[in-house]
Design a protein around this motif. Structure first.
Motif, short mmCIF file in Angstrom:
data_model
loop_
_atom_site.label_atom_id
_atom_site.label_comp_id
_atom_site.label_asym_id
_atom_site.label_seq_id
_atom_site.Cartn_x
_atom_site.Cartn_y
_atom_site.Cartn_z
N GLY A 9 9.81 -13.86 -10.82
CA GLY A 9 9.80 -12.59 -10.12
C GLY A 9 8.93 -11.53 -10.79
O GLY A 9 8.60 -11.61 -11.97
N THR A 10 8.57 -10.55 -10.00
CA THR A 10 7.89 -9.34 -10.49
C THR A 10 8.82 -8.17 -10.23
O THR A 10 9.20 -7.92 -9.08
CB THR A 10 6.56 -9.11 -9.75
N ARG A 11 9.17 -7.48 -11.30
CA ARG A 11 10.02 -6.29 -11.15
C ARG A 11 9.11 -5.09 -10.93
O ARG A 11 8.35 -4.71 -11.82
CB ARG A 11 10.88 -6.07 -12.40
N LEU A 12 9.19 -4.52 -9.74
CA LEU A 12 8.36 -3.38 -9.38
C LEU A 12 9.20 -2.11 -9.43
O LEU A 12 10.26 -2.03 -8.80
CB LEU A 12 7.77 -3.55 -7.97
N THR A 13 8.71 -1.13 -10.16
CA THR A 13 9.37 0.17 -10.24
C THR A 13 8.38 1.23 -9.79
O THR A 13 7.29 1.35 -10.36
CB THR A 13 9.83 0.47 -11.67
N VAL A 14 8.76 1.96 -8.77
CA VAL A 14 7.92 3.03 -8.24
C VAL A 14 8.51 4.35 -8.69
O VAL A 14 9.67 4.66 -8.38
CB VAL A 14 7.84 2.97 -6.71
N GLN A 18 0.84 -1.20 0.00
CA GLN A 18 0.00 0.00 0.00
C GLN A 18 0.87 1.25 0.00
O GLN A 18 1.99 1.25 0.54
CB GLN A 18 -0.89 0.00 1.24
N ARG A 19 0.36 2.30 -0.61
CA ARG A 19 1.04 3.61 -0.60
C ARG A 19 2.52 3.43 -0.95
O ARG A 19 3.40 3.78 -0.17
CB ARG A 19 0.88 4.27 0.76
N THR A 20 2.78 2.88 -2.12
CA THR A 20 4.15 2.54 -2.51
C THR A 20 5.10 3.73 -2.42
O THR A 20 4.73 4.88 -2.66
CB THR A 20 4.18 1.99 -3.94
N GLN A 21 6.33 3.42 -2.06
CA GLN A 21 7.41 4.39 -1.96
C GLN A 21 8.51 3.98 -2.94
O GLN A 21 8.58 2.82 -3.35
CB GLN A 21 7.97 4.42 -0.53
N GLN A 22 9.39 4.91 -3.26
CA GLN A 22 10.45 4.59 -4.22
C GLN A 22 11.36 3.48 -3.71
O GLN A 22 11.86 2.68 -4.51
CB GLN A 22 11.24 5.85 -4.55
N GLU A 23 11.55 3.40 -2.40
CA GLU A 23 12.41 2.35 -1.87
C GLU A 23 11.79 0.96 -1.97
O GLU A 23 12.46 -0.05 -1.70
CB GLU A 23 12.78 2.62 -0.40
N ASP A 24 10.51 0.90 -2.39
CA ASP A 24 9.88 -0.40 -2.60
C ASP A 24 10.29 -0.99 -3.96
O ASP A 24 9.99 -2.17 -4.23
CB ASP A 24 8.35 -0.28 -2.55
N SER A 25 10.93 -0.20 -4.79
CA SER A 25 11.36 -0.70 -6.10
C SER A 25 12.34 -1.85 -5.91
O SER A 25 13.36 -1.71 -5.22
CB SER A 25 12.03 0.43 -6.89
N ALA A 26 12.00 -2.97 -6.51
CA ALA A 26 12.80 -4.19 -6.33
C ALA A 26 12.17 -5.29 -7.19
O ALA A 26 11.11 -5.11 -7.78
CB ALA A 26 12.82 -4.63 -4.87
N VAL A 27 12.84 -6.43 -7.21
CA VAL A 27 12.22 -7.64 -7.77
C VAL A 27 11.65 -8.43 -6.61
O VAL A 27 12.36 -8.70 -5.62
CB VAL A 27 13.24 -8.48 -8.55
N TYR A 28 10.40 -8.78 -6.72
CA TYR A 28 9.73 -9.57 -5.68
C TYR A 28 9.64 -11.01 -6.17
O TYR A 28 9.03 -11.30 -7.19
CB TYR A 28 8.36 -8.98 -5.36
N LEU A 29 10.29 -11.89 -5.42
CA LEU A 29 10.38 -13.29 -5.80
C LEU A 29 9.50 -14.14 -4.91
O LEU A 29 9.48 -13.98 -3.69
CB LEU A 29 11.83 -13.78 -5.68
N CYS A 30 8.80 -15.05 -5.52
CA CYS A 30 7.99 -16.01 -4.80
C CYS A 30 8.60 -17.40 -5.00
O CYS A 30 9.16 -17.70 -6.07
CB CYS A 30 6.56 -16.00 -5.35
N ALA A 31 8.54 -18.21 -3.97
CA ALA A 31 9.04 -19.57 -4.06
C ALA A 31 8.09 -20.50 -3.33
O ALA A 31 7.39 -20.09 -2.39
CB ALA A 31 10.44 -19.67 -3.44
N SER A 32 8.09 -21.76 -3.74
CA SER A 32 7.30 -22.74 -3.01
C SER A 32 8.14 -23.99 -2.80
O SER A 32 9.12 -24.23 -3.51
CB SER A 32 6.00 -23.08 -3.76
N SER A 33 7.76 -24.75 -1.79
CA SER A 33 8.46 -26.00 -1.51
C SER A 33 7.48 -27.00 -0.92
O SER A 33 6.36 -26.65 -0.54
CB SER A 33 9.64 -25.77 -0.57
N LEU A 34 7.96 -28.23 -0.79
CA LEU A 34 7.11 -29.26 -0.22
C LEU A 34 6.79 -29.00 1.23
O LEU A 34 5.88 -29.55 1.81
CB LEU A 34 7.77 -30.63 -0.37
#
Lengths: 114, 114
Positions: free
Chosen positions: A108-113, A80-96
């Motif tokens: 990944g999702t590359r987020l640029t604010v 919520q209310r994104t800030q510039q420092e939130d810019s990053a790649v957000y990686l999701c992983a799953s395991s057993l």
């Protein structure tokens, strides 16, 4: 599906807007993780889901970050209310789950604010 | 608590030369250890893992790593690198019987020159 799927692959948003990132884990994987990777840095743990247990939210950097997962299916990470420092790649992983196997990562999702 | 230190942020080598990427960990309990590779604009892919048994583990693409409990190390090696090995390499530790959240190092950028 065959692998962990994340969407969108890229997201550009204006400062102050909310964003929602989606992760579709490998079928049958009970554990799901979200990590953040800032440019040139390692992986920063955000949140961990294991089956129907209460999630481990110890890595969330602020109350602007939240995540949900219904059962062993899709998870969404909301900022919520994104800030510039939130810019990053957000990686999701799953395991057993249970700590016995490796984590399988999405692209990944590359987020640029801006 | 567990932690991972990758001592080299960048390792440049010439093609067909041997390479070693260093990883040291800290944990109060037994651990599982992993090496992941991240090619440009992609997610992380497992290279190899140590869960138990033989301390020398072999992975994909000709990589191997040796678990050294006394030195708390898990260095990654390849006897002859290719241009295609250019990527970011991450070491990760998972405490057995404890938190099921892998902790990642900051990564080592392997740059293979022709």
């Amino acid at each position: 599906g065959a692998g962990v799927s994340q969407s969108p692959s890229n997201k550009v948003t204006e400062k102050g807007k909310d964003v929602e990132l989606r992760c579709d884990p490998i079928s049958g994987h009970t554990a799901l993780y979200w990590y953040r990777q800032r440019l040139g840095q390692g992986l920063e743990f955000l949140i961990y889901f294991q089956g129907n247990s209460a999630p481990d939210k110890s890595g969330l950097p602020s109350d602007r970050f939240s995540a949900e997962r219904t059962g062993e299916s899709v998870s969404t990470l909301t900022i919520q209310r994104t800030q510039q420092e939130d810019s990053a790649v957000y990686l999701c992983a799953s395991s057993l789950g249970g700590g016995f196997g490796e984590a399988f990562f999405g692209q990944g999702t590359r987020l640029t604010v801006v | 608590a567990q932690s991972v230190t990758q001592l080299d942020s960048q390792v440049p080598v010439f093609e067909e030369a041997p390479v070693e990427l260093r990883c040291n960990y800290s944990s109060s309990v037994s651990v599982y250890l992993f090496w992941y590779v991240q090619y440009p604009n992609q997610g992380l892919q497992l290279l190899l893992k140590y869960l138990s048994g033989s301390t020398l583990v072999k992975g994909i693409n000709g990589f191997e790593a040796e678990f050294n409990k006394s030195q708390t190390s898990f260095h990654l090696r390849k006897p002859s690198v290719h241009i295609s090995d250019t990527a970011e390499y991450f070491c990760a530790v998972l405490a057995s019987g404890g938190s099921y959240i892998p902790t990642f190092g900051r990564g080592t950028s392997l740059i293979v020159h022709p």
